[in-house]
Design a protein around this motif. Structure first.
Motif, PDB file in Angstrom:
ATOM      1  N   ILE A   5       0.838  -1.196   0.000  1.00 51.43           N
ATOM      2  CA  ILE A   5       0.000   0.000   0.000  1.00 51.43           C
ATOM      3  C   ILE A   5       0.871   1.244   0.000  1.00 51.43           C
ATOM      4  N   ILE A   6       0.467   2.229  -0.769  1.00 46.62           N
ATOM      5  CA  ILE A   6       1.037   3.576  -0.716  1.00 46.62           C
ATOM      6  C   ILE A   6      -0.105   4.525  -0.369  1.00 46.62           C
ATOM      7  N   SER A   7       0.174   5.471   0.526  1.00 47.16           N
ATOM      8  CA  SER A   7      -0.877   6.331   1.061  1.00 47.16           C
ATOM      9  C   SER A   7      -0.448   7.790   1.049  1.00 47.16           C
ATOM     10  N   PHE A   8      -1.448   8.675   1.040  1.00 44.89           N
ATOM     11  CA  PHE A   8      -1.213  10.106   1.257  1.00 44.89           C
ATOM     12  C   PHE A   8      -2.253  10.605   2.248  1.00 44.89           C
ATOM     13  N   TYR A   9      -1.819  11.536   3.114  1.00 39.22           N
ATOM     14  CA  TYR A   9      -2.722  12.052   4.138  1.00 39.22           C
ATOM     15  C   TYR A   9      -2.385  13.513   4.433  1.00 39.22           C
ATOM     16  N   ASN A  10      -3.348  14.392   4.176  1.00 41.58           N
ATOM     17  CA  ASN A  10      -3.259  15.778   4.632  1.00 41.58           C
ATOM     18  C   ASN A  10      -3.738  15.777   6.082  1.00 41.58           C
ATOM     19  N   VAL A  11      -2.825  16.017   7.012  1.00 44.53           N
ATOM     20  CA  VAL A  11      -3.123  15.793   8.426  1.00 44.53           C
ATOM     21  C   VAL A  11      -3.603  17.055   9.162  1.00 44.53           C
ATOM     22  N   GLU A  12      -3.875  18.128   8.449  1.00 45.65           N
ATOM     23  CA  GLU A  12      -4.472  19.343   9.023  1.00 45.65           C
ATOM     24  C   GLU A  12      -3.681  19.912  10.203  1.00 45.65           C
ATOM     25  N   MET A  63       3.644   1.061   2.875  1.00 47.43           N
ATOM     26  CA  MET A  63       5.106   1.072   2.897  1.00 47.43           C
ATOM     27  C   MET A  63       5.663   2.468   2.621  1.00 47.43           C
ATOM     28  N   MET A  64       4.854   3.330   2.000  1.00 50.32           N
ATOM     29  CA  MET A  64       5.219   4.735   1.803  1.00 50.32           C
ATOM     30  C   MET A  64       3.999   5.585   2.115  1.00 50.32           C
ATOM     31  N   ILE A  65       4.224   6.674   2.849  1.00 52.13           N
ATOM     32  CA  ILE A  65       3.132   7.573   3.226  1.00 52.13           C
ATOM     33  C   ILE A  65       3.577   9.009   2.980  1.00 52.13           C
ATOM     34  N   GLY A  66       2.889   9.693   2.088  1.00 53.93           N
ATOM     35  CA  GLY A  66       3.103  11.120   1.912  1.00 53.93           C
ATOM     36  C   GLY A  66       2.224  11.877   2.893  1.00 53.93           C
ATOM     37  N   LEU A  67       2.778  12.915   3.495  1.00 52.56           N
ATOM     38  CA  LEU A  67       2.051  13.707   4.479  1.00 52.56           C
ATOM     39  C   LEU A  67       2.144  15.178   4.119  1.00 52.56           C
ATOM     40  N   SER A  68       1.079  15.919   4.406  1.00 51.76           N
ATOM     41  CA  SER A  68       1.143  17.375   4.224  1.00 51.76           C
ATOM     42  C   SER A  68       0.567  18.074   5.445  1.00 51.76           C
ATOM     43  N   ALA A 105       6.086  15.780   3.539  1.00 52.23           N
ATOM     44  CA  ALA A 105       7.100  14.819   3.981  1.00 52.23           C
ATOM     45  C   ALA A 105       6.745  13.436   3.458  1.00 52.23           C
ATOM     46  N   LEU A 106       7.721  12.551   3.531  1.00 48.47           N
ATOM     47  CA  LEU A 106       7.521  11.146   3.190  1.00 48.47           C
ATOM     48  C   LEU A 106       8.050  10.314   4.347  1.00 48.47           C
ATOM     49  N   ILE A 107       7.232   9.382   4.845  1.00 48.53           N
ATOM     50  CA  ILE A 107       7.737   8.371   5.767  1.00 48.53           C
ATOM     51  C   ILE A 107       7.611   7.017   5.077  1.00 48.53           C
ATOM     52  N   TYR A 108       8.520   6.101   5.389  1.00 47.04           N
ATOM     53  CA  TYR A 108       8.607   4.871   4.604  1.00 47.04           C
ATOM     54  C   TYR A 108       9.136   3.729   5.462  1.00 47.04           C
ATOM     55  N   ASP A 109       8.703   2.536   5.131  1.00 45.78           N
ATOM     56  CA  ASP A 109       9.130   1.314   5.790  1.00 45.78           C
ATOM     57  C   ASP A 109      10.570   1.017   5.369  1.00 45.78           C
ATOM     58  N   LYS A 110      11.492   1.092   6.309  1.00 43.42           N
ATOM     59  CA  LYS A 110      12.913   0.957   5.988  1.00 43.42           C
ATOM     60  C   LYS A 110      13.284  -0.460   5.539  1.00 43.42           C
ATOM     61  N   HIS A 303      -9.304  16.055   6.274  1.00 41.21           N
ATOM     62  CA  HIS A 303      -9.200  15.192   5.093  1.00 41.21           C
ATOM     63  C   HIS A 303      -9.214  13.734   5.534  1.00 41.21           C
ATOM     64  N   PHE A 304      -9.717  12.861   4.666  1.00 44.21           N
ATOM     65  CA  PHE A 304      -9.496  11.429   4.815  1.00 44.21           C
ATOM     66  C   PHE A 304      -8.190  11.067   4.097  1.00 44.21           C
ATOM     67  N   PRO A 305      -7.488  10.029   4.562  1.00 38.45           N
ATOM     68  CA  PRO A 305      -6.333   9.547   3.794  1.00 38.45           C
ATOM     69  C   PRO A 305      -6.795   8.862   2.504  1.00 38.45           C
ATOM     70  N   ILE A 306      -5.905   8.797   1.542  1.00 43.51           N
ATOM     71  CA  ILE A 306      -6.161   8.031   0.322  1.00 43.51           C
ATOM     72  C   ILE A 306      -5.118   6.928   0.211  1.00 43.51           C
ATOM     73  N   LEU A 307      -5.492   5.865  -0.490  1.00 44.38           N
ATOM     74  CA  LEU A 307      -4.623   4.697  -0.636  1.00 44.38           C
ATOM     75  C   LEU A 307      -4.638   4.200  -2.067  1.00 44.38           C
ATOM     76  N   ILE A 308      -3.534   3.595  -2.471  1.00 46.06           N
ATOM     77  CA  ILE A 308      -3.573   2.672  -3.604  1.00 46.06           C
ATOM     78  C   ILE A 308      -3.009   1.347  -3.101  1.00 46.06           C
ATOM     79  N   ILE A 309      -3.763   0.293  -3.340  1.00 46.42           N
ATOM     80  CA  ILE A 309      -3.331  -1.055  -3.003  1.00 46.42           C
ATOM     81  C   ILE A 309      -2.753  -1.679  -4.264  1.00 46.42           C
ATOM     82  N   PHE A 310      -1.553  -2.238  -4.126  1.00 47.34           N
ATOM     83  CA  PHE A 310      -0.843  -2.818  -5.267  1.00 47.34           C
ATOM     84  C   PHE A 310      -0.679  -4.325  -5.063  1.00 47.34           C
TER      85      PHE A 310
END
Length: 314
Positions: A5-12, A63-68, A105-110, A303-310
């Motif tokens: 999964i890759i996700s993005f979340y505007n965390v307000e 495994m990757m999460i974009g945050l704003s 920012a980006l946080i990611y599973d090392k 905002h709700f987070p968004i995902l793409i499942i691969f």
């Protein structure tokens, strides 16, 4: 077949706590009212719990999460120290010149992702007044080259200038997207490496600016936007008054639909889990936000987070 999964979340407004004011009416560094340690810790805990819900429902953490709307590196460090991350995630972050001090920012599973390189892409705009001019700044776009299963992926994380005051920022969004389109086109033509761009575009998928962005100058479709269909089906990640919006989107090169590629798109989602929704029936189905104007609600985000499942072969 395994999944990632890759996700993005505007965390307000994930801001560090304000120092106590010397005077009651002093302006705060965050611009928020009474943003203290208790509210900050509650916010960090809630954002972490969102990803626990994702793991609970989808069976895996992104495994990757974009945050704003992050203020500095400290909130990211505090976030990844909590469950479900447990310090197993790395951080890519740069302080931007944004006037409110918010960054992406980006946080990611090392264990799954290796960051090869990263840089902020900064944008400055000249604003002319009747007797003077000044530079206006906005959030940087974060550009990373990462490796997943020996495949390089070019990742852009963004939060484009907001729609406000009769959309005075529209030309800024157009300029940034035009510049990014050139960069993406160069990557595709020079290296044939895959590209993933995601964030808060402050545009819906059906608006002209986004519709044009997925094509190059020769009208070849260079990006896929799986969130266009979600928007048509009235799946929204945020709201403005009575309007549902899907400003949060992910766009990808065609590599991600090739069955021989390490990551192939299975499903795109707005993660609107019932626990993230407003408890007030009047705002049913909308995100339970931290603030409504200046009024503190104590929720997760607007905002709700968004995902793409691969699907992945390994």
């Amino acid at each position: 077949m395994n999944r990632e999964i890759i996700s993005f979340y505007n965390v307000e407004n994930l801001f560090t706590p304000d120092p106590p004011p010397k005077h009651k009416l002093d302006p705060t560094e965050s611009g928020l009212q009474n943003w203290d340690e208790r509210k900050y810790q509650n916010k960090i805990f809630k954002i972490a719990s969102v990803f626990h819900l994702i793991e609970e429902r989808e069976g895996i953490l992104p495994m990757m999460i974009g945050l704003s709307e992050i203020q500095g590196r400290k909130p990211l460090e505090d976030l990844i120290a909590l469950e479900p991350f447990n310090s197993n995630y790395g951080i890519v972050h740069y302080n931007s010149m944004d006037e409110r001090g918010v960054d992406v920012a980006l946080i990611y599973d090392k264990e799954k992702i290796e960051v090869i390189s990263s840089e902020p892409l900064s944008y400055f705009f000249t604003v002319e007044k009747s007797d003077y001019e000044y530079y206006d700044t906005t959030r940087d776009v974060l550009f990373c080259r990462v490796k997943f299963q020996n495949t390089i992926i070019n990742v852009f994380v963004l939060h484009l200038p907001s729609k406000r005051e009769k959309d005075v920022n529209k030309s800024k969004r157009e300029y940034i997207l035009s510049d990014l389109k050139v960069k993406i086109d160069e990557i595709i033509k020079e290296s044939s490496e895959p590209v993933l761009i995601f964030g808060d575009f402050n545009e819906n998928p059906d608006e002209e600016m986004i519709s044009n962005f997925i094509y190059d100058k020769d009208f070849n479709k260079i990006l896929i936007n799986p969130f266009a269909e979600l928007f048509q089906n009235e799946k929204f990640s945020t709201y403005h008054y009575k309007s549902g919006l899907l400003f949060d989107q992910m766009m990808l090169t065609h590599d991600f639909i090739d069955e021989n590629f390490p990551l192939t798109i299975n499903e795109a989602k707005v993660f609107n889990h019932e626990k993230l929704q407003n408890w007030d029936q009047k705002f049913s189905g909308r995100p339970f936000r931290t603030f409504a104007g200046t009024r503190y609600l104590g929720g997760y985000s607007d905002h709700f987070p968004i995902l793409i499942i691969f699907n992945t072969k390994m």
